[in-house]
Design a protein around this motif. Sequence first.
Motif, PDB file in Angstrom:
ATOM      1  N   ILE A  21       8.434  -1.358   3.817  1.00 44.50           N
ATOM      2  CA  ILE A  21       7.463  -1.790   2.813  1.00 44.50           C
ATOM      3  C   ILE A  21       8.188  -2.054   1.499  1.00 44.50           C
ATOM      4  O   ILE A  21       8.926  -1.194   1.001  1.00 44.50           O
ATOM      5  CB  ILE A  21       6.366  -0.737   2.618  1.00 44.50           C
ATOM      6  N   ILE A  77       7.400  -2.975  -2.364  1.00 44.60           N
ATOM      7  CA  ILE A  77       6.362  -3.049  -3.401  1.00 44.60           C
ATOM      8  C   ILE A  77       6.981  -3.650  -4.655  1.00 44.60           C
ATOM      9  O   ILE A  77       7.961  -3.126  -5.184  1.00 44.60           O
ATOM     10  CB  ILE A  77       5.786  -1.657  -3.714  1.00 44.60           C
ATOM     11  N   MET A  95       6.375  -5.347   5.201  1.00 45.53           N
ATOM     12  CA  MET A  95       5.170  -5.594   4.418  1.00 45.53           C
ATOM     13  C   MET A  95       5.584  -5.781   2.967  1.00 45.53           C
ATOM     14  O   MET A  95       6.147  -4.878   2.348  1.00 45.53           O
ATOM     15  CB  MET A  95       4.167  -4.436   4.519  1.00 45.53           C
ATOM     16  N   ALA A 146       4.297  -6.119  -0.663  1.00 39.96           N
ATOM     17  CA  ALA A 146       3.067  -5.733  -1.368  1.00 39.96           C
ATOM     18  C   ALA A 146       3.249  -5.869  -2.871  1.00 39.96           C
ATOM     19  O   ALA A 146       4.371  -5.795  -3.384  1.00 39.96           O
ATOM     20  CB  ALA A 146       2.688  -4.293  -1.013  1.00 39.96           C
ATOM     21  N   GLN A 147       2.153  -6.082  -3.571  1.00 34.65           N
ATOM     22  CA  GLN A 147       2.168  -6.142  -5.031  1.00 34.65           C
ATOM     23  C   GLN A 147       1.601  -4.850  -5.609  1.00 34.65           C
ATOM     24  O   GLN A 147       0.764  -4.197  -4.985  1.00 34.65           O
ATOM     25  CB  GLN A 147       1.351  -7.341  -5.513  1.00 34.65           C
ATOM     26  N   ASN A 198      -2.440  -4.835  -5.845  1.00 37.15           N
ATOM     27  CA  ASN A 198      -3.300  -5.182  -4.706  1.00 37.15           C
ATOM     28  C   ASN A 198      -3.563  -3.921  -3.892  1.00 37.15           C
ATOM     29  O   ASN A 198      -2.636  -3.374  -3.273  1.00 37.15           O
ATOM     30  CB  ASN A 198      -2.628  -6.245  -3.835  1.00 37.15           C
ATOM     31  N   HIS A 215      -2.288 -11.382   7.116  1.00 33.09           N
ATOM     32  CA  HIS A 215      -2.865 -11.006   5.826  1.00 33.09           C
ATOM     33  C   HIS A 215      -4.122 -10.166   6.030  1.00 33.09           C
ATOM     34  O   HIS A 215      -4.724 -10.164   7.105  1.00 33.09           O
ATOM     35  CB  HIS A 215      -3.225 -12.260   5.024  1.00 33.09           C
ATOM     36  N   ARG A 260      -0.068 -12.720  -1.341  1.00 38.95           N
ATOM     37  CA  ARG A 260      -0.653 -11.383  -1.406  1.00 38.95           C
ATOM     38  C   ARG A 260      -0.068 -10.464  -0.333  1.00 38.95           C
ATOM     39  O   ARG A 260       0.678 -10.898   0.544  1.00 38.95           O
ATOM     40  CB  ARG A 260      -2.165 -11.470  -1.255  1.00 38.95           C
ATOM     41  N   THR A 261      -0.428  -9.196  -0.442  1.00 34.87           N
ATOM     42  CA  THR A 261       0.083  -8.197   0.494  1.00 34.87           C
ATOM     43  C   THR A 261      -0.167  -8.621   1.935  1.00 34.87           C
ATOM     44  O   THR A 261      -1.294  -8.926   2.320  1.00 34.87           O
ATOM     45  CB  THR A 261      -0.589  -6.842   0.221  1.00 34.87           C
TER      46      THR A 261
END
Length: 410
Positions: A7, A9, A152, A154-155, A158, A183, A228-229
């Motif tokens: 992940i 971020i 993944m 991710a922001q 979000n 998504h 987006r994530t």
Amino acid sequence: MTPLLTILIQTSPIPSHPSTALLEALFRSFDRHVKDMRRLAARIYILCDGYDEVEGDEGGDDKVNDKKRKDGTKRGRVTKDVASRYREHLQQLRAKLDQPPFATPLSSCGNSGDSEQSQAVVEMVELPERHGSARAIKAAFDLGLVTTPFVMVAQHDNFFVSDVSLPSILEAMMDNEWIKCLHFISTATIDYAKKSKRRYSIDIEPFMRDDVNNLDGSLVPLLFWYGRTAISRTDYYTQFVLKGPTLRVGDHLEELLGVKQLRDIQKRGMAVAHPLWGNFVLDQGREVLYHLSGRRVRATADPSSENGGAGVGDGPDFISTEVRARDTLPGQAPTDEACKSFTTARSVRAIVPGLEIIPTKRKDNADDDLATPSGKFKQKCFQCGKKGHSYRFCPDTKEGDQPTIETIGL
């Protein structure tokens, strides 16, 4: 069990720093709604972008209503004060990584409790200079951070607001190589098939899949590449997404690939073009991903306060996208029906303790509220379809017509 997921971020300077409330809310949303994430992820990296320090007030602060000034934080150009608060934020974050919600015992994450399982390690990666979103993602791959078959991206703003089954998603992607990027449904992708047909005269319903084992919902093919994530195959990034032109500082993958995908589909057709892009949204029939713009919130004076109401994404409780002439092929004009852009009302309004919405200012410098509209509304009301006002100020609205919005805490 061998971890399957890494992940990433993304975070950068925002007005609420030095507070860590936004990232804390993100990790709480992971543990509440993303089943087995801590078990299935090998590492969770927080990619902390660098910045360009500028003189005066050109950089970003909480002056979000100055239309003549481009947002400094979005461009990575920040004042000395914002830079100082960001450095303090990173220092606070570093000190908290071994504490909840960043470090959470497996027993509290909805996992099976197997003693041989270990939770994902959370690490900070501080980029020494400003990269921007696209180059920061590429840097993570170049540094060898992603060693798993899935990633993944991710922001920091979000959040998950409904449950998703990560084991089922990863199993489906392992069994079906044509799912390259998956998504989570948000306001932008609710009723996506209807929007696609209305706006672009593209019928995606024949390409929707509801027969993928164990998935809670239908797979709906996307016309745009969204930033987006989402969960993707690692080789989808290394062999396709990041294989394009040289990335410049400040580039966003959505801006580089979004309309490019649409034009490819318009030119070659869904059946031929979409398999190259391979991106879908999992339609679970409810909003799963919630965007709270990090540039539009600030820390409250009382961090324990829950009165901030920091739950509105880009201002009002909706998002809309309008068809533009440049989104079509040369010589191809969008239909009248396609040009109708309707907003999609949010079903959820989230509150993040310790954060509050930065008040907007009207021309008379008074604090704006919901009593009167401020400025010209450029989209179409989802209530009546007429342009020039939002659903909050729709003259056709009757008592009980406005959507019910659930308020939740993050």
